[in-house]
Design an enzyme around this catalytic site. Structure first.
Site, short mmCIF file in Angstrom:
data_model
loop_
_atom_site.label_atom_id
_atom_site.label_comp_id
_atom_site.label_asym_id
_atom_site.label_seq_id
_atom_site.Cartn_x
_atom_site.Cartn_y
_atom_site.Cartn_z
N HIS A 1 6.73 6.01 1.49
CA HIS A 1 7.52 4.87 1.01
C HIS A 1 8.34 5.26 -0.21
CE1 HIS A 1 4.01 2.51 2.77
NE2 HIS A 1 5.04 2.00 3.40
N GLN B 1 3.83 -8.88 13.81
CA GLN B 1 3.91 -7.56 14.44
C GLN B 1 2.52 -6.97 14.72
OE1 GLN B 1 6.20 -6.01 10.90
NE2 GLN B 1 5.15 -4.13 11.41
N ALA C 1 0.86 -1.20 0.00
CA ALA C 1 0.00 0.00 0.00
C ALA C 1 0.89 1.24 0.00
CB ALA C 1 -0.96 0.00 1.19
N LEU C 2 1.75 1.28 -0.98
CA LEU C 2 2.83 2.28 -0.98
C LEU C 2 2.30 3.70 -1.18
CD1 LEU C 2 5.39 0.32 -3.18
CD2 LEU C 2 5.16 0.32 -0.69
N ASP D 1 8.36 6.35 11.91
CA ASP D 1 8.45 5.24 12.86
C ASP D 1 9.79 5.32 13.58
OD1 ASP D 1 5.94 3.88 12.15
OD2 ASP D 1 6.89 3.66 10.21
N VAL E 1 7.50 12.16 5.50
CA VAL E 1 6.81 12.88 4.41
C VAL E 1 5.39 13.15 4.90
CG1 VAL E 1 6.03 12.72 2.01
CG2 VAL E 1 8.24 11.75 2.69
O1 PAF Z 1 7.51 -0.14 8.79
C1 PAF Z 1 7.02 -1.15 8.23
O2 PAF Z 1 6.32 -1.08 7.21
C2 PAF Z 1 7.23 -2.51 8.86
O3 PAF Z 1 7.28 -2.43 10.25
C3 PAF Z 1 8.48 -3.25 8.31
C4 PAF Z 1 9.75 -2.49 8.62
C5 PAF Z 1 8.33 -3.42 6.81
C6 PAF Z 1 8.60 -4.63 8.94
O4 PAF Z 1 7.49 -5.42 8.69
#
Ligand code: PAF
Length: 274
Positions: free
Chosen positions: A28, A52, A23-24, A141, A167
């Site tokens: 990203h 996660q 879902a860029l 993050d 961004v």
């Molecule tokens: O930030 C993210 O999108 C995720 O935590 C990552 C680094 C791709 C790990 O799944």
């Protein structure tokens, strides 16, 4: 662009790597652009990592747009899109978990138990699979990037961890896949997060040193918004340890996690006192 489930080592060439969950968005793509410009080979992964997410979280409804993602990556000149199967990341009998102690328990870690163990483990696996020279993460993050830097140092991983600026949308909301969940009213209310950070940053730059005052100001700004249903944390933290700061003497991290209904947003700013 090669679409691969396994990436080979590229002899003598620098490999840049952007791990994503798909879902860029423009956030990203700023990482992808830097990765493309700074390396001979540019690799992007899409893997929605189940470990996660905790059971109450949004794994099933995590946004996905594979066709759109592939178009964006083609246009950006990415060499390889790496999309490992869940069974190849976590094969039968998988037993290993990486915990970056201390850092993983603070801020977001206190509200998302196990989240950073899932992140650390999958990032270590992806780095071992792709074997990049440089890997790129976003400063939105911040805690994740600190944990990944620590992990790479502690495990002697021969990779440079690059952390690039957040961004923002036109209304200054930090780019996040989760922004798509916000209603129009929630979207307006979410601007209070940037307002709390930016106004707090101004106070710090003007020379305010009492962190308790800044913390109270940030909370108050957020709590004035009825659609912000929970402020998980909002305040001034040490940018290396994420501990609370009492007296602002050097660079500090201003950070917020807040919920608007079911949507949890985070944002942060690094700022130097006067
Ligand atoms: O930030 C993210 O999108 C995720 O935590 C990552 C680094 C791709 C790990 O799944």
């Amino acid at each position: 662009m090669q679409n691969s489930s396994k990436v080979n080592l590229q002899g003598g060439k620098t490999i840049g790597f952007v791990p994503t969950m798909g879902a860029l968005h423009r956030g990203h793509m700023s990482l992808v652009r830097a990765c493309r410009e700074e390396n001979d080979v540019a690799v992007v992964s899409i893997f929605v990592n189940p470990t996660q997410f905790d059971p109450s979280e949004d794994l099933d409804k995590y946004p996905s747009d594979l066709d759109g993602d592939m178009t964006k990556l083609e246009e950006a000149g990415v060499d390889t899109l790496f999309m490992p199967e869940e069974a190849s990341v976590y094969p039968e009998g998988f037993q290993t978990s990486i915990e970056v102690k201390g850092l993983s328990e603070k801020l977001c870690g206190a509200f998302r138990p196990g989240h950073f163990d899932g992140v650390a483990t999958v990032v270590a696996k992806l780095l071992n699979m792709v074997y990049p020279t440089r890997a790129y993460f976003g400063a939105k993050d911040y805690q994740q990037s600190l944990i990944i830097r620590r992990l790479a140092v502690d495990l002697d991983m021969p990779v440079e961890i690059a952390v690039l600026p957040t961004v923002r949308e036109e209304d200054c909301l930090a780019m996040s896949s989760r922004n798509a969940y916000l209603s129009a009213d929630e979207r307006r209310a979410a601007q209070a997060i940037y307002r709390a950070l930016a106004n707090a940053a101004d106070r710090v730059k003007e020379g305010k040193r009492d962190a308790a005052e800044i913390n109270a100001f940030m909370r108050e700004t957020l709590q004035k918004e009825p659609l912000i249903t929970e402020v998980q944390y909002a305040g001034v933290y040490d940018p290396n340890t994420l501990d609370d700061v009492a007296d602002i003497k050097s660079e500090v991290l201003l950070a917020v996690a807040a919920k608007l209904g079911d949507t949890r947003l985070i944002d942060n700013m690094l700022v130097k006192g006067a």
